[in-house]
Design a protein around this motif. Structure first.
Motif, PDB file in Angstrom:
ATOM      1  N   TYR A  82       0.825  -1.212   0.000  1.00  0.00           N
ATOM      2  CA  TYR A  82       0.000   0.000   0.000  1.00  0.00           C
ATOM      3  C   TYR A  82       0.861   1.265   0.000  1.00  0.00           C
ATOM      4  CZ  TYR A  82      -4.343  -2.567   0.495  1.00  0.00           C
ATOM      5  OH  TYR A  82      -5.412  -3.383   0.266  1.00  0.00           O
ATOM      6  N   ILE A  83       1.990   1.222   0.750  1.00  0.00           N
ATOM      7  CA  ILE A  83       2.881   2.394   0.761  1.00  0.00           C
ATOM      8  C   ILE A  83       3.409   2.648  -0.661  1.00  0.00           C
ATOM      9  CG2 ILE A  83       5.085   3.286   1.612  1.00  0.00           C
ATOM     10  CD1 ILE A  83       3.001   3.350   3.727  1.00  0.00           C
ATOM     11  N   LEU A  84       3.826   1.556  -1.329  1.00  0.00           N
ATOM     12  CA  LEU A  84       4.341   1.714  -2.691  1.00  0.00           C
ATOM     13  C   LEU A  84       3.262   2.254  -3.625  1.00  0.00           C
ATOM     14  CD1 LEU A  84       6.620  -1.403  -3.286  1.00  0.00           C
ATOM     15  CD2 LEU A  84       7.277   0.961  -2.923  1.00  0.00           C
ATOM     16  N   ILE A  85       2.025   1.751  -3.462  1.00  0.00           N
ATOM     17  CA  ILE A  85       0.931   2.246  -4.313  1.00  0.00           C
ATOM     18  C   ILE A  85       0.738   3.738  -4.073  1.00  0.00           C
ATOM     19  CG2 ILE A  85      -1.573   2.178  -4.669  1.00  0.00           C
ATOM     20  CD1 ILE A  85      -1.523  -0.777  -4.242  1.00  0.00           C
ATOM     21  N   LEU A  86       0.745   4.116  -2.779  1.00  0.00           N
ATOM     22  CA  LEU A  86       0.513   5.524  -2.446  1.00  0.00           C
ATOM     23  C   LEU A  86       1.591   6.410  -3.076  1.00  0.00           C
ATOM     24  CD1 LEU A  86      -1.117   7.576  -0.775  1.00  0.00           C
ATOM     25  CD2 LEU A  86       0.520   7.238   1.059  1.00  0.00           C
ATOM     26  N   VAL A  87       2.871   5.991  -2.918  1.00  0.00           N
ATOM     27  CA  VAL A  87       3.964   6.845  -3.372  1.00  0.00           C
ATOM     28  C   VAL A  87       4.133   6.784  -4.889  1.00  0.00           C
ATOM     29  CG1 VAL A  87       6.435   7.248  -3.227  1.00  0.00           C
ATOM     30  CG2 VAL A  87       5.142   6.650  -1.179  1.00  0.00           C
ATOM     31  N   LEU A  88       4.244   5.575  -5.429  1.00  0.00           N
ATOM     32  CA  LEU A  88       4.622   5.438  -6.832  1.00  0.00           C
ATOM     33  C   LEU A  88       3.432   5.456  -7.792  1.00  0.00           C
ATOM     34  CD1 LEU A  88       7.449   2.778  -6.600  1.00  0.00           C
ATOM     35  CD2 LEU A  88       7.648   5.237  -6.873  1.00  0.00           C
ATOM     36  N   SER A  89       2.243   5.162  -7.277  1.00  0.00           N
ATOM     37  CA  SER A  89       1.111   5.112  -8.194  1.00  0.00           C
ATOM     38  C   SER A  89       0.208   6.332  -8.024  1.00  0.00           C
ATOM     39  CB  SER A  89       0.331   3.826  -7.956  1.00  0.00           C
ATOM     40  OG  SER A  89      -0.755   3.771  -8.824  1.00  0.00           O
ATOM     41  N   ILE A  90      -0.248   6.559  -6.794  1.00  0.00           N
ATOM     42  CA  ILE A  90      -1.215   7.641  -6.604  1.00  0.00           C
ATOM     43  C   ILE A  90      -0.528   9.008  -6.656  1.00  0.00           C
ATOM     44  CG2 ILE A  90      -2.855   8.662  -4.980  1.00  0.00           C
ATOM     45  CD1 ILE A  90      -3.547   5.815  -4.133  1.00  0.00           C
ATOM     46  N   ASN A  91       0.602   9.168  -5.919  1.00  0.00           N
ATOM     47  CA  ASN A  91       1.256  10.486  -5.897  1.00  0.00           C
ATOM     48  C   ASN A  91       2.087  10.752  -7.148  1.00  0.00           C
ATOM     49  OD1 ASN A  91       0.066  10.936  -3.503  1.00  0.00           O
ATOM     50  ND2 ASN A  91       1.874  10.546  -2.247  1.00  0.00           N
ATOM     51  N   ALA A  92       3.005   9.812  -7.460  1.00  0.00           N
ATOM     52  CA  ALA A  92       3.923  10.077  -8.570  1.00  0.00           C
ATOM     53  C   ALA A  92       3.359   9.630  -9.906  1.00  0.00           C
ATOM     54  CB  ALA A  92       5.251   9.376  -8.309  1.00  0.00           C
ATOM     55  N   ASN A  93       2.399   8.707  -9.866  1.00  0.00           N
ATOM     56  CA  ASN A  93       1.761   8.215 -11.084  1.00  0.00           C
ATOM     57  C   ASN A  93       2.766   7.608 -12.068  1.00  0.00           C
ATOM     58  OD1 ASN A  93      -0.371   7.570 -12.592  1.00  0.00           O
ATOM     59  ND2 ASN A  93      -0.962   9.658 -13.158  1.00  0.00           N
ATOM     60  N   ILE A  94       3.729   6.816 -11.541  1.00  0.00           N
ATOM     61  CA  ILE A  94       4.722   6.188 -12.412  1.00  0.00           C
ATOM     62  C   ILE A  94       4.260   4.795 -12.842  1.00  0.00           C
ATOM     63  CG2 ILE A  94       7.121   5.420 -12.597  1.00  0.00           C
ATOM     64  CD1 ILE A  94       7.770   7.405 -10.365  1.00  0.00           C
TER      65      ILE A  94
END
Lengths: 528, 312
Positions: free
Chosen positions: B146-158
Motif C-alpha cells: 500500500y505504501i508503494l501504491i501511495l507513493v509510486l502510483s497515486i502520488n507520482a503516477n509512475i
C-alpha cells in the motif's frame, strides 16, 4: 448545499419534472437553475461513440462459468447481461420494454402468452435467431435434471413451443400477469440452439458485445457487435471487465485511472472518495433491503401487538445514518422498494415511537418483554451493529433485546429460517408478485416469518392473474399494508447500490432494478 | 553425489504426493456430498462418485492420480469442468514471471549490498543499509504494497496500481505492469539475502588465507570479491534459493493486493469452492517448486566447492 441535495434527489429518486420542480422550490432553489439542473441530468442528447470501458466488479471467481444457469454473482451478471439478451428488458425507469421479443399477447386469463420475436437478430456466430433458439434456451433451465438457478422461477411454465419461425407460445400452469417480467430475468438468456439444445458455455449470444477473451475470476474482454440491432445502445468500441475483490484495490484502481467504473464503493470511505476531482459517486435506491424476520407462529411473536411494539421500537433513521452512512432509505416493514411499480407511496411511514411501542405491549398484556435476536455480519454488512443499536432503541420502550451473535459460517443453513428472530438480507425482486411469492406466501420454503394470512394469500393469487393495472395496484397496496401492520418482518432500511465512476463516463438515469444500471452499464453508458 | 541428491529429491516429491492425497482422504465427509451440498440425494451422490471414480479403493485411485500427474494430466476442475493443466498453466506462468522479475531485481541488489556492507563493515553505510532492509522486512507485505501504491502510483503516477495483465500484451508492457508487486517482493526478501552475504563474508575475513592475502598487500575490495566471495558462495546460494522459493509459493497476499492473476489467487479460490483436484494439483506444483529449487541449491553448492566436486 441545497443544489447538491437537489442533485442527489435527482439521481436517487425517480421523479417527474413537475415533482422535481416542487421539491426544488421546497429546498429554496430558484426555478431557472433548478430547471437547468433537470435538463443537465436528462443528458440523453447524443452519446459519443468509441473508447474502451474498463470496469471493476467486486465479485468473480475462478470457478465461474459462462452458463447463464449458473450466474450467481455480479461479475457474471454484468458480463452475461452484456453478451446475451432476454425476450424482454427492464429499462432504466423500471418499465418493461421489448428486447428480443418485439411484442407479446396474452389470453384473458393470463395463462397463454405468445411472444413475437424480432426477425433481424443475429447471434455473434452469424446464425439468425429464431423460435427454436428461444425454446431450447428456456428448456436448458427446466426439467428434472436442470441445475439452473432459474429452475424455480420457470416452474410455473407448463409447456413451451415454437409457432413458426418467429413466435413462441408459453402455456402456464395458472395465470400470471407478470410473466413478461419473469422472462427478463438475467438467467433466461437466449443462446443459439443446435439440434434442439444450447451449448450453454459457448458465450455466444445476441448482445451488443461479443466475448473476445474470458478468464474466469480475472478478466473478460468484450468487443462491440457491429450488427447489433439496438441503434441507441452499445456506444463503446470495446469493454474490459475485471474481477477486483479487494475494495481498497478497486478504489485505488479508480483513483489512479486504471479503471473507469467500479461497483460497491466502501461506504466508510465514500465521502473521501467523493473529494477526488475525477470521480463521481452514483447511487440508486432499489429493492435491496435488510430485515429482522420473526416467526409469527412462535411466542411471543405470535401476538401482533408484540410485533407492532417491536416495529415502533426501532429508530430507522438512526440505522440508515449509522449502518448505511446515509446511503439508503428507511423501510416501512414491507419488501416493496420505491423503484417497484406498485410501491404504496401513500402508506404512512411508521415512526420511532417508544410510547406507541409501550401502548402495544400493554395491549398484549405485558409490562416488559425480553427476546433474543440472532445476528451475524453474514446476514448483511453491519447486521450485528444494527442489532445492538436496535437494542438501545427498544430499551426506551421497556423491551429488552438480547443480541445473540451467531457465527458467519453456516449462518444461512443454521440460523436463518431456524431461529425465531434473525437478521436477513434480501436482494429484492423486480415485481411485487415475485417478491411476495418468494418470501411471504403461505408455505413457501423461504417464508422466513412463517407468515400465513388468509386475505393476503387470497389477493396474491387474484392479483397474479389480473391484467388491469389499476386493480392490481389496489391489491398490491392492500398487501403492503397487511404486511406492514400485521406481518412478522421488520424492514428498517433499503440499501442503495453505490458505484464509483470516472467523470469521463456519462449515462442516462440509472436503472434501479439491479446494481450497475440494471447490469446493463456497458451497453447503456458512454464517454463524454 | 549429484545423482544421489536428484534421487533424494524425487523421493521427497513422492512422499509429498502421498501426504497430499492422504490429507484429502482424511477430510471429514465425502467429497461428493460436500460438492452436491443440499441437493445430495443417495442417487446423485452415487452417480457423482462413479463419475469421479470415488467408488474405487484408495490405493487404485492414488496410483491413477499419480500416473496422470506424471504424464501431465491433472484431471478436470470440479467447478467448471475445465482442464486443470490449462487452468493452472497460464496462472503458473504469471507467477513465475513475477518471481523472475523480483529475483532479477533483488538477488544482484542483495548480493551487492551484502558485499559492500562487508567491505565497509561497521561504517555509517553498513548501519544505514541494515536499518533500511530490516525495516522493510519487518512490515507486513500488504503494508509495504500500500505504501508503494501511495507513493509510486497515486502520488507520482509512475506505475499502475493494479497489475492487469493478459496474454495479448507485450513483454515490456508485462514487465511494466508487474513492477509494483515485484518491488514489494524485493523489499520483503532483500534483507535476508543481504545479511547472509554479509555474515558469510565477514566470517571468512578472519581466516588465515585472507590474512595472508592482506599481508601480500592486495586491496580490500579485491580480497573480498576474489578471495572471500567464492568461498562464501555455498551459504549465499542456499539463502537465495530459499527466497526464490518464497517468491513463487508465498505471494498470495501480494497477488490479491495488486489483483495479479497468479497461482496463489487460483489456489485460494479453489479452496473456498472446495475444488479439490485443483487444490491437489496446486499443492503438488508448490511442493515440486520447493524441492526443485532446493535441489538446485544443493547441486550448485557442490559445484562451487572443489572439495565436494573432487572427493579423495
Amino acid at each position: 448545499m441545497s443544489t447538491n441535495k437537489l442533485k442527489k434527489i435527482l439521481q436517487t429518486e425517480g421523479l417527474t419534472r413537475r415533482d422535481f420542480m416542487v421539491r426544488a422550490t421546497a429546498l429554496g432553489v430558484a426555478a431557472a437553475p433548478a430547471s437547468a439542473l433537470w435538463s443537465s441530468s436528462a443528458k440523453a442528447a447524443t452519446p459519443n461513440k468509441g473508447g474502451t470501458l474498463r470496469l471493476a466488479i467486486g465479485h468473480g471467481s475462478t470457478t465461474d462459468s459462462l452458463d447463464p444457469g449458473t450466474f450467481e454473482n455480479l461479475y457474471m451478471q454484468v458480463v452475461g447481461s452484456t453478451a446475451y439478451n432476454q425476450l424482454t428488458e427492464v429499462d432504466n425507469n423500471g418499465d418493461l420494454v421489448a428486447d428480443l421479443a418485439e411484442s407479446w399477447d396474452v389470453t384473458d386469463d393470463a395463462v397463454v402468452w405468445t411472444f413475437n420475436l424480432r426477425k433481424d437478430v443475429e447471434f455473434h456466430n452469424g446464425k439468425t435467431m429464431d423460435a427454436d433458439d428461444v425454446v431450447a434456451s428456456f428448456q436448458h433451465h427446466m426439467g428434472e435434471d436442470s441445475k439452473s438457478a432459474a429452475k424455480a422461477i420457470l416452474d410455473p411454465i407448463d409447456g413451451i413451443k415454437a409457432d413458426g419461425k418467429d413466435k413462441v407460445v408459453f402455456t402456464l400452469k395458472s395465470g400470471n400477469a407478470d410473466f413478461p417480467f419473469i422472462v427478463s430475468d438475467y438467467h433466461v438468456a437466449i443462446l443459439p440452439a443446435k439440434d434442439g439444445a444450447i451449448d450453454a458455455t459457448s458465450g455466444i449470444g445476441t448482445g451488443g458485445y461479443s466475448i473476445e477473451n474470458y478468464e474466469p475470476g480475472v478478466r473478460t474482454a468484450l468487443k462491440r457487435n457491429p450488427s447489433y440491432w439496438k441503434q441507441d445502445r452499445a456506444h463503446f468500441d470495446a469493454a474490459e471487465v475485471l474481477a477486483i475483490i479487494d475494495v481498497a484495490a478497486r478504489t485505488n484502481a479508480l483513483t489512479t485511472g486504471e479503471i473507469d467504473a467500479m461497483d460497491r464503493v466502501d461506504l466508510k470511505t465514500a465521502h473521501l472518495l467523493a473529494r477526488d476531482k475525477n470521480v463521481s459517486i452514483e447511487e440508486v435506491s432499489g429493492t435491496q433491503h435488510y430485515t429482522f424476520a420473526m416467526h409469527t407462529d412462535v411466542a411471543p411473536f405470535d401476538n401482533n401487538d408484540v410485533r407492532l411494539a417491536l416495529k415502533f421500537g426501532i429508530d430507522r433513521d438512526a440505522l440508515v445514518k449509522t449502518i448505511l452512512r446515509g446511503h439508503g432509505v428507511v423501510g416501512n416493514d414491507h419488501p416493496i422498494g420505491r423503484s417497484n411499480r406498485f410501491h404504496a407511496d401513500d402508506l404512512p411511514q411508521r415512526p420511532y415511537d417508544p410510547e406507541q411501542a409501550k401502548f402495544h405491549l400493554k395491549k398484549a398484556g405485558l409490562d416488559s418483554l425480553k427476546v433474543d435476536l440472532s445476528a451475524a455480519d453474514a446476514a448483511f454488512p453491519g447486521a450485528v451493529d444494527a442489532a445492538v443499536l436496535y437494542k438501545e432503541h427498544a430499551a426506551k420502550a421497556g423491551i429488552d433485546i438480547n443480541v445473540v451473535r451467531e457465527p458467519n459460517d453456516g449462518y444461512w443453513s443454521n440460523v436463518w429460517l431456524k431461529k425465531p428472530w434473525s437478521a436477513v438480507y434480501w436482494g429484492g425482486r423486480p415485481t411485487e408478485d415475485w417478491m411476495f411469492s418468494t418470501a411471504y406466501a403461505e408455505g413457501v420454503p423461504w417464508n422466513d416469518t412463517h407468515f400465513s394470512h388468509a386475505r393476503f394469500n387470497e389477493i396474491l393469487v387474484t392479483a397474479r392473474s389480473e391484467l388491469d393495472d389499476a386493480k392490481r395496484r389496489e391489491m398490491y397496496f392492500e398487501m403492503q399494508k397487511i404486511l406492514s401492520d400485521e406481518g412478522g418482518v421488520i424492514i428498517p432500511m433499503f440499501a442503495n447500490y453505490v458505484m464509483g465512476l470516472s467523470k469521463k463516463v456519462q449515462h442516462d438515469k440509472l436503472g434501479a432494478n439491479w446494481s450497475m444500471d440494471g447490469f446493463k452499464c456497458i451497453e447503456r453508458w458512454w464517454f463524454g | 553425489m549429484v545423482a544421489q541428491r536428484l534421487a533424494l529429491g524425487l523421493l521427497t516429491l513422492f512422499v509429498v504426493s502421498l501426504i497430499i492425497f492422504l490429507g484429502v482422504e482424511l477430510l471429514p465427509g465425502d467429497l461428493a456430498e460436500a460438492i452436491l451440498g443440499q441437493s445430495a440425494t443417495p442417487e446423485t451422490v452415487a452417480a457423482f462418485r462413479r463419475e469421479l471414480g470415488l467408488d474405487l479403493p484408495p490405493h487404485t485411485r492414488y496410483i491413477e492420480w499419480l500416473g496422470g500427474m506424471v504424464q501431465g494430466d491433472f484431471g478436470v476442475s470440479l467447478a467448471n469442468n475445465r482442464e486443470i493443466s490449462e487452468l493452472i498453466g497460464v496462472r503458473f506462468k504469471n507467477t513465475l514471471f513475477l518471481a523472475a522479475i523480483a529475483a532479477i531485481i533483488s538477488v544482484p541488489l542483495a548480493v551487492t549490498l551484502g558485499v559492500l556492507a562487508a567491505l565497509y563493515r561497521n561504517s555509517l553505510f553498513d548501519r544505514a543499509i541494515n536499518i533500511v532492509t530490516l525495516s522493510s522486512i519487518s512490515f507486513p507485505e500488504f503494508f509495504v504494497a500500500y505504501i508503494l501504491i501511495l507513493v509510486l502510483s497515486i502520488n507520482a503516477n509512475i506505475f499502475p496500481s493494479i497489475s492487469n495483465v493478459s496474454s495479448d500484451i507485450g513483454f515490456w508492457e508485462h514487465v511494466y505492469r508487474v513492477m509494483l508487486p515485484a518491488l514489494t517482493l524485493t523489499l520483503v526478501v532483500v534483507a535476508h539475502m543481504m545479511r547472509m552475504t554479509r555474515a558469510a563474508i565477514i566470517n571468512l575475513l578472519a581466516s588465515p588465507y585472507i590474512e595472508m592475502a592482506m599481508l601480500k598487500g592486495i586491496s580490500r575490495s579485491r580480497i573480498i570479491t576474489h578471495h572471500a566471495l567464492p568461498n562464501a558462495l555455498a551459504p549465499i546460494i542456499n539463502v537465495i534459493v530459499i527466497n526464490l522459493a518464497y517468491l513463487v509459493v508465498g505471494v498470495v497476499i501480494v497477488e490479491v493486493v495488486f489483483v495479479y492473476p497468479g497461482l496463489g489467487q487460483l489456489f485460494v479460490d479453489s479452496v473456498i469452492k472446495r475444488d479439490i483436484p485443483v487444490v491437489q494439483a496446486s499443492c503438488l506444483i508448490f511442493a515440486a517448486t520447493y524441492i526443485l529449487l532446493n535441489l538446485t541449491a544443493d547441486v550448485l553448492s557442490i559445484l562451487s566447492n572443489p572439495r565436494l566436486m573432487h572427493p579423495k
